[in-house]
Design a protein around this motif. Structure first.
Motif, PDB file in Angstrom:
ATOM      1  N   GLU A  48      42.212  34.773  37.838  1.00 28.79           N
ATOM      2  CA  GLU A  48      42.734  35.977  38.277  1.00 28.79           C
ATOM      3  C   GLU A  48      43.945  36.196  38.410  1.00 28.79           C
ATOM      4  N   LEU A  52      45.301  38.947  43.276  1.00 33.73           N
ATOM      5  CA  LEU A  52      44.044  39.085  43.690  1.00 33.73           C
ATOM      6  C   LEU A  52      43.196  38.045  44.149  1.00 33.73           C
ATOM      7  N   ASP A  56      41.145  39.851  46.753  1.00 37.22           N
ATOM      8  CA  ASP A  56      39.756  40.152  46.416  1.00 37.22           C
ATOM      9  C   ASP A  56      38.578  39.339  47.106  1.00 37.22           C
ATOM     10  N   ILE A  59      35.573  36.824  45.000  1.00 35.69           N
ATOM     11  CA  ILE A  59      35.800  35.583  44.137  1.00 35.69           C
ATOM     12  C   ILE A  59      35.205  34.267  45.609  1.00 35.69           C
ATOM     13  N   SER A 107      35.733  36.483  35.848  1.00 38.17           N
ATOM     14  CA  SER A 107      36.909  37.319  35.632  1.00 38.17           C
ATOM     15  C   SER A 107      37.761  37.172  34.371  1.00 38.17           C
TER      16      SER A 107
END
Lengths: 309, 309
Positions: A48, A52, A56, A59, A107
């Motif tokens: 990532e 992030l 985020d 994850i 990702s």
DNA sequence: TTGTAAGCGTTATCAT
DNA sequence: ATGATAACGCTTACAA
């Protein structure tokens, strides 16, 4: 005699056990792995962009989901993070070295070096998501295009006339597909001037993106943000600009992360089962370890309709 | 003859190289680790309650910080997450097995089984934070008590009369110490009725906690929330109850995470250097690997004074 | 320089 | 049943 022997070995066993406890013997896994030709560990590669990892919440869910199924199968999940080219090489070596029996890659971007390395060495692996330009490996994913199309359609259904999008992460399949879905739903109403693009799914992107959109089209009355974090930023920008949500402008997001419930009004968004994504990818790896095919799975998303549109 | 030999070996080398490329030879790390008696890997143990993995942005920073220094020293960081007793045992075995040369342990609680295992097998290790009741290992930490005392003092300095606290995570040193600091700063003004306790540093805890506080003392005009996430929840509750921040009630948090800038008004809070915590803990492990002592370090915090109080 | 052999700590096989 | 031995793939020290 037999009794005697037994007796002796009993005593010996006790002595040995005591010695073990005192000396603190522990068997060496490197040696064990070497002879058994397996490690009973699965690598999870996190690639990532810096910011992030903090913004985020997906994850974390993916990680926990994967860990749960691997744990049940008695595999150790080891997470390897890639934050530089150096990391990339080192992780590739780690995977190559036989320290893991499989890998799940989250990702990944197009032409990801790790994905290529994994494919090259033939390590059983699976993606979370399915970027194109990556090797032919099984994946667990959602249909971002379809979901984006659906929620945009729903937003349009509330009677909005001028709707824009704050797109993000166009270097990844999720970003691309969400934009494609938006475009498809808009049909003839699609106006390129009403989409702004940002590299990352962040709150900051939403904040700036919305300000820019407002500048370009003051009469804007609907926005699809590429993620909940982005939507949250957009909502703040809107409210600071004196627009009411959802009266003046309706806004929808993507993820149904903790951001969604935290906004006022709460976000209408697409719920994606992040933990399932992780556990499914893990199952895909396990399947391959058992000689099974490991076919791609696309999981369902649902629209969570709340107050923001 | 010598020439001939050279020529042959040249040819052989080429053949070998070609064979290597075609067959895809990669050296086996298990065998290498076995003979070298080292793995050049460091484990990072994450032992967070489920929900925190998503809400606490600090752990991402800690991870990245640790990875950066280990990467430079050519060590592979492997993150091991513990989400069940089964995980706990498996991870302990993993550490024992010689698959890592050291470990950094984050968010340990009193009498943590992993911490005990690490100490028992004498693995070079360091904590992030320093819960008491854990083995005598070096740590990288901040002074939560002092920081909490300072920011509470600052809040008091704005002339607040009735100030409360939303405490969290009292099973961890950070939670305990922040409460202790609050209490110390309040001195004679401390009122047990004005502190509510929640198990986790979450937005939800802040939301509920503030509502409860409002119920207990409608005249409350100041709040110290144990983390920014908690403070964000509290701010929402306050605003929904029609109180103005900071005019009616001042609110301060802890962490200076991305939550802080996201609130309106932005949060006055304690900045803690999460990435430094991670990198310092990693350095502590590296030091031990080089035969050095590895003495505990407590890092500085600073107050970020913004609009919320 | 090049090659050969011993040994790392296990597991598994094969005699005893 | 119990115990000796080869083999896993690599590094390193020593011999040629």
């Amino acid at each position: 005699m037999v009794n005697g022997e037994k007796y002796v070995s009993e005593e010996a066993r006790q002595a040995v056990e005591e010695a073990i406890a005192q000396v603190g013997y522990v068997r060496n896994s490197a040696a064990r792995n070497l002879v058994k030709q397996e490690s009973r560990a699965i690598g999870l590669i996190i690639h990532e962009p810096h910011s992030l990892l903090f913004e985020d919440p997906n994850i974390g869910s993916i990680l926990l989901g994967a860990n749960e199924v691997l744990s049940k199968a008695d595999y150790q999940l080891v997470s390897l993070i890639i934050d530089s080219d150096r990391d990339s090489r080192r992780v590739a070596d780690y995977l190559r070295g036989g320290l893991v029996d499989g890998a799940v890659i989250i990702s990944a971007r197009a032409s990801d070096p790790i994905a290529a390395a994994v494919a090259e060495i033939g390590l059983p692996a699976a993606f979370v998501g399915h970027p194109d330009g990556t090797p032919d490996l099984p994946y667990a994913a959602i249909n971002n295009e379809e979901a984006a199309r659906n929620i945009t359609g729903r937003l349009l259904g509330t009677g909005r006339q001028r709707v824009g999008m704050i797109a993000s992460a166009l270097d990844r399949d999720s970003g691309q597909d969400r934009l494609a879905g938006f475009r498809a739903a808009m049909g003839g109403k699609f106006d390129p001037a009403l989409v702004v693009e940002y590299p990352l799914y962040t709150y900051a992107a939403g904040l700036e993106g919305m300000q820019e959109l407002l500048r370009r089209e003051p009469a804007i009355d609907g926005v699809f943000a590429a993620s909940d974090a982005v939507a949250a930023g957009a909502m703040t920008a809107l409210q600071e600009a004196g627009r009411r949500v959802p009266e003046d402008v309706g806004i929808v997001g993507f993820d149904d992360s903790s951001w969604a419930l935290r906004c006022r009004p709460q976000l209408s968004t697409v719920r994606q089962p992040a933990d399932l994504l992780g556990s499914t990818a893990a199952e895909l790896v396990l399947a391959q370890l058992n000689g099974l095919p490991g076919t791609p799975r696309v999981l369902d998303t649902t629209i969570m309709w709340r107050g923001s549109a």
